[in-house]
Scaffold this active site. Structure first.
Site, PDB file in Angstrom:
ATOM      1  N   THR A 172      38.731  43.504  43.131  1.00  0.00           N
ATOM      2  CA  THR A 172      38.033  42.957  44.090  1.00  0.00           C
ATOM      3  C   THR A 172      36.554  42.698  43.587  1.00  0.00           C
ATOM      4  O   THR A 172      35.714  43.503  42.743  1.00  0.00           O
ATOM      5  CB  THR A 172      37.467  44.377  45.113  1.00  0.00           C
ATOM      6  N   GLU A 173      36.182  41.186  43.834  1.00  0.00           N
ATOM      7  CA  GLU A 173      34.815  40.692  43.414  1.00  0.00           C
ATOM      8  C   GLU A 173      34.422  40.821  41.910  1.00  0.00           C
ATOM      9  O   GLU A 173      33.278  41.062  41.487  1.00  0.00           O
ATOM     10  CB  GLU A 173      33.810  41.200  44.221  1.00  0.00           C
ATOM     11  N   LEU A 174      35.680  40.855  41.139  1.00  0.00           N
ATOM     12  CA  LEU A 174      35.664  41.009  39.641  1.00  0.00           C
ATOM     13  C   LEU A 174      35.049  42.397  39.001  1.00  0.00           C
ATOM     14  O   LEU A 174      34.331  42.425  38.208  1.00  0.00           O
ATOM     15  CB  LEU A 174      34.675  39.637  39.247  1.00  0.00           C
TER      16      LEU A 174
END
Length: 477
Positions: free
Chosen positions: A145-147
């Site tokens: 999630t979101e890197l």
């Protein structure tokens, strides 16, 4: 030869409806179906569908030389299935080309990796299962999630079978190093890391249509020249973007689709090739290990997790949500599990951010609420009702030790029942064998008695021969 690795991320949350305090205990449906339908349909027709069609043309026109990857969350997948199934048909075509790799990520697009490793693993496995069923692909690379990434996560990713991870090329982690290399995880050297080039990614995502930008207008030729002019020893440039960049964040009128479609032609002129993440980690040798002691992400200027857990409101909501994780894992209520997944989506915490300046403007741009406090209040009202439903499954009076014992009993009850059934079957078999042997013994006893009786009867029926009187010796004389 210098390479480009494109990753296009697709995610949309299930947004909550306005849920009042007085709805707690009365209304158990939390989501704004009208708003979710409107947003996903609009974005799909303005962005996702034309972007996917553009990628298909790029692959076809360049005989497969253009290669890319896509990540899609389970939340987006579910909404597309309900509202825009035609977009999923295009994704299937992209998968069938063999030039578009699908990258795994948590199904709920959650923050579970930060506190609940088992839940994180379960969500990623769920995404992989859906990708296999829907598109016939098995991901070997993951994008959290979101890197989000940190050292403690790497061993778990290796255990889950992944060979590579996509994350942010955060300056405070890299220091003097460049993101344009392949690295290995310090805590799990077998895991390779591809780092997002923040500047070149944001040039497209945020600055492409900005007329006040000194580099405006950005052309495909200029962009490829920037990439080709990076130091010769730098191997790969990772461009990670939200797919909605094309047509939504940057409207079609800016020429964003023409820019994208022209990239392969100018890449060829500059001697630049395209690789999928799996190809990049297999072809390019890692230069060194990279340690990330504290979680990083692609959000905000800080590139940390403060976008979701940066204030008391967010942390209170986060802790309250995951306080029931063990109970949720044990229950079999399908509706409860579905709501649990949707409530974990990181967007709910993003809306509660109280950051100011540029980061704050970005948060308010995507939020359906007037203020972060309104987002917090609405979420906590929903969460209060949700936790009431959870406690109906497992009462709060049950302490943690009792709950763990109960969960252990539940998890083992199947094996115990099976063992008891085997024991019962064995006993029945023994009884049947005993009855058979007992019957045989009775039959043998009867036969033996009959045999013994038969000779006695025969002997009694035969008359005894009269014995001749013995003569005395004196009489012979």
């Amino acid at each position: 030869m210098k390479s480009i690795c494109f990753n296009f991320e697709i995610h949309q949350p299930f947004r909550l409806k306005r849920y009042r305090f007085f709805d707690i205990g009365r209304d158990h449906y939390y989501f704004d179906d009208f708003l979710n339908d409107d947003i996903i349909t609009r974005i799909a027709h303005n962005s996702y569908i034309p972007a996917a069609e553009t990628l298909l043309r790029m692959i076809d026109e360049n005989q497969g030389r253009f290669r890319c990857s896509i990540s899609i969350s389970g939340m987006a997948l579910e909404q597309c299935e309900h509202f825009v199934p035609e977009f999923l048909d295009l994704l299937k075509k992209l998968a069938d080309t063999g030039c578009c790799e699908f990258v795994a990520q948590p199904y709920a697009y959650s923050l579970a990796s930060l506190s609940e490793p088992e839940e994180f693993s379960r969500q990623v496995a769920q995404t992989c299962t859906r990708l296999k069923e829907r598109f016939g692909v098995t991901p070997k690379v993951i994008r959290n999630t979101e890197l989000i990434y940190f050292d403690d996560l790497a061993p778990q990713l290796i255990e889950m079978g992944f060979k590579g991870v996509l994350t942010e090329g955060a300056k405070h982690i890299l220091g003097w190093k460049s993101p344009n290399y392949v690295y290995t995880a310090a805590s799990a050297p077998k895991l390779k890391m591809l780092l997002r080039n923040g500047k070149l990614s944001d040039d497209i995502a945020f600055r492409f249509g900005d007329t006040s930008w000194s580099e405006y207008p950005l052309t495909a030729d200029k962009y490829m020249d920037w990439i080709a002019s990076t130091p010769h020893e730098e191997q790969i440039v990772n461009i990670f973007l939200n797919l909605e960049t094309f047509g939504d964040m940057q409207p079609a009128t800016t020429g964003i689709f023409q820019f994208l479609e022209a990239l392969p032609r100018f890449a060829k002129e500059h001697g630049v090739e395209f690789l999928t993440p799996s190809e990049a980690i297999s072809k390019i040798k890692a230069v060194s290990e990279l340690s990330v002691m504290h979680p990083i992400s692609s959000a905000d200027e800080a590139r940390d997790i403060s976008a979701w857990l940066g204030n008391r409101l967010q942390n209170e909501a986060f802790e309250k949500l995951y306080s029931m994780s063990e109970r949720i894992a044990a229950c079999e209520n399908r509706a409860l599990k579905e709501d649990w997944a949707r409530l974990q989506t990181c967007d709910h915490f993003f809306y509660m951010s109280t950051k100011r300046k540029a980061d704050g403007a970005m948060h308010s741009l995507f939020s359906p609420y007037e203020t972060p406090f309104a987002a917090f209040t609405n979420y906590m009202n929903v969460l209060a009702d949700f936790l009431m439903r959870v406690k109906e499954e497992f009462p709060s009076a049950v302490c943690n030790e009792e709950l763990n014992a109960l969960l252990l009993t539940i998890s083992n009850q199947g094996a115990e029942i099976e063992a008891l059934n085997k024991e019962l079957a064995s006993m029945r078999k023994n009884i049947e064998q005993y009855n058979i042997e007992h019957k045989k013994r009775e039959e043998l006893t009867v036969e033996a008695a009959a045999v013994e009786k038969a000779p006695k009867a025969k002997k009694a029926a035969t008359p005894k021969a009269a014995k001749a009187p013995r003569k005395k010796v004196s009489e012979k004389k």
